[in-house]
Design an enzyme around this catalytic site. Sequence first.
Site, short mmCIF file in Angstrom:
data_model
loop_
_atom_site.label_atom_id
_atom_site.label_comp_id
_atom_site.label_asym_id
_atom_site.label_seq_id
_atom_site.Cartn_x
_atom_site.Cartn_y
_atom_site.Cartn_z
NE ARG A 89 -0.64 -0.43 4.73
CZ ARG A 89 -0.94 -0.04 6.13
NH1 ARG A 89 -2.02 0.71 6.21
NH2 ARG A 89 -0.64 -0.39 7.17
CG ASP A 257 7.74 -7.11 7.42
OD1 ASP A 257 8.04 -8.09 8.21
OD2 ASP A 257 6.82 -6.66 7.00
P1 AMP Z 1 3.02 -3.76 8.04
O1 AMP Z 1 2.39 -4.53 9.05
O2 AMP Z 1 2.44 -2.41 7.76
O3 AMP Z 1 4.60 -3.61 8.14
O4 AMP Z 1 2.76 -4.75 6.63
C1 AMP Z 1 2.90 -5.69 6.39
C2 AMP Z 1 2.97 -6.26 5.06
O5 AMP Z 1 1.40 -6.17 4.78
C3 AMP Z 1 3.71 -5.08 4.05
O6 AMP Z 1 3.76 -5.95 2.86
C4 AMP Z 1 2.40 -4.26 3.79
O7 AMP Z 1 2.59 -3.56 2.39
C5 AMP Z 1 1.24 -5.10 3.75
N1 AMP Z 1 -0.17 -4.38 4.09
C6 AMP Z 1 -0.51 -3.78 4.95
N2 AMP Z 1 -1.48 -3.36 5.09
C7 AMP Z 1 -2.01 -3.51 3.70
C8 AMP Z 1 -3.29 -2.98 3.05
N3 AMP Z 1 -4.22 -2.47 3.70
N4 AMP Z 1 -3.40 -3.26 1.98
C9 AMP Z 1 -2.29 -4.02 1.08
N5 AMP Z 1 -1.10 -4.22 1.86
C10 AMP Z 1 -1.12 -4.00 3.24
MG MG Z 2 6.01 -3.01 7.25
#
Ligand code: AMP
Ligand code: MG
Length: 527
Positions: A89, A257
Amino acid sequence: MKQFIHSYRELDQAVFENCAIADWPEAKLLLWNNKLAQEIDLPEALRQQPKLQCDLLSGQTSLANSSSYALVYAGHQFGQFAGRLGDGRAHMLGEWPTSTGSLVDLQLKGSGPTPFSRGGDGFCALGPALREYLMSEALHALGVPSARSLGVVSTGATVERDGPTGGAIVCRVAQSHLRVGTFQWFAATEQHPVLAKLTHYALKRHYPEQAAGVKQQAGNSDSAAALALLDAVIDKQIQLLCHWMRIGFIHGVMNTDNCSIAGETIDFGPCAMLGSFNPSAVYSSIDRQGRYAFAQQPAMMNWNMARLAESLLPLIDTNVEAALDLARPLIEGIPARFDSAYYTMLANKFGFSDISAGQQNNPAELRSLIDTMLAAMAKHELDYTLSFRQLTKLLAGELDPKAQDQLEHYFSDSLHDWLGLHGSNLQECGERQLARQQGSEPGKEEHKHDSAVALMRANNPELIPRNYFVEQAIEQTLNQTTKTQGLNLIQDYLSAWQRPYDKQADQCELLQSKADFDQHYRTFCGT
Ligand code: AMP
Ligand code: MG
């Protein structure tokens, strides 16, 4: 004319996917960080015109050579390898050259789906976007390496979370978005030539001195670069973790990540601030095992560095055993390196320039005193930030007798030992406070603790972005019919959090611990 460059994208086709940003004709500018715009040397016109700012933050930028692509990476999430993740996103606009010659990534988060969205919608709700802005800017002001926020727009679209809510885009500015997970992806897919390019790139971009050192070495340059990068990242991560522990920051989701190769705090999801000192504090609703509890964070950093080392093994030596022999000492050396940096940081918080200061012969004495005082904070559930504020005031001769008695009650003998190491005692502190209150001229004696007090003031913030106030400011914005009305509180709080080490009056509202609120506080990933 200045323009975006795309050095990372030019590295290899495998590191990114081109993807367009959706149109956001209803976008409204909510927050704009002009100070940051100036710091990174964005054009003057952009700094002055809200329309251009809104365009930039909603992906319709007029900045030269702007592009839009998502970065690929993998990651271990809560200890399990999750395979390919990538920017689901977020869209990179490009790398902006600052006036010092370094590059910063400008990236939009919440700007719509990408090829890496998997099941997600690609959006970001307004609350988490505001939260990221507040927390990242507050952390930066606290002196903690952190990705920054250039601004927030509401998109005008409705995003489905627990119910319908407003969508938003936050523009992040980071030294780069290279993560441990980036290396994991190319290692897991055995794309070793890309892994080698990535390693040299990261070293050159973030650790130029080490890159120059590698250049001068004879032999296998991939191996030398991999080992130099691992060592440099470990060093930066140790520094970062010491800062988090110093101010009481709990990241909440230290997955690989979300672990930056440049050593910045990135990916503000379910982060929170420690109120009462509790080593096992966890606020994230998804961290059920307490993997990323406050005091676990250094060990989890160590774990993440081991994953980075694993990813670099194929470059270090084609023979796994030989590669392990070279990488292992770096990973096994982390606890001792961290320990030394951590106790130096704590010594500073207690007013000593290093861990062997205050006594000539026995550093273990100060260590154990620090441990005892932290244990007392935990036992009595004292507020971490306020405790250090009180101790600083005590040593400065600014604490009234009632508050002195309280400290003596909580810390008992250790308080006397601590004052003793500073060449002081409770009675003397009390006398100095009384003299100060009666307005008498400070004598020579009065100044003998000045440098220790200054050290404490430089290392112990008075204001941190406490959970209660962060949520209050966000709530107020979300509940206003026009969002811009509700931003007053955010602006007010931010301007206070911008000067966290300034001395505050005891009545300052933002000093309040809000322990009751913290007791039931839960944070969410904000997806
Ligand atoms: P995060 O926990 O925010 O670090 O996200 C972990 C993974 O999930 C990353 O690859 C983000 O890009 C993906 N991600 C989190 N929220 C969304 C969303 N609403 N739409 C698409 N991908 C998401
Ligand atoms: Mg992340």
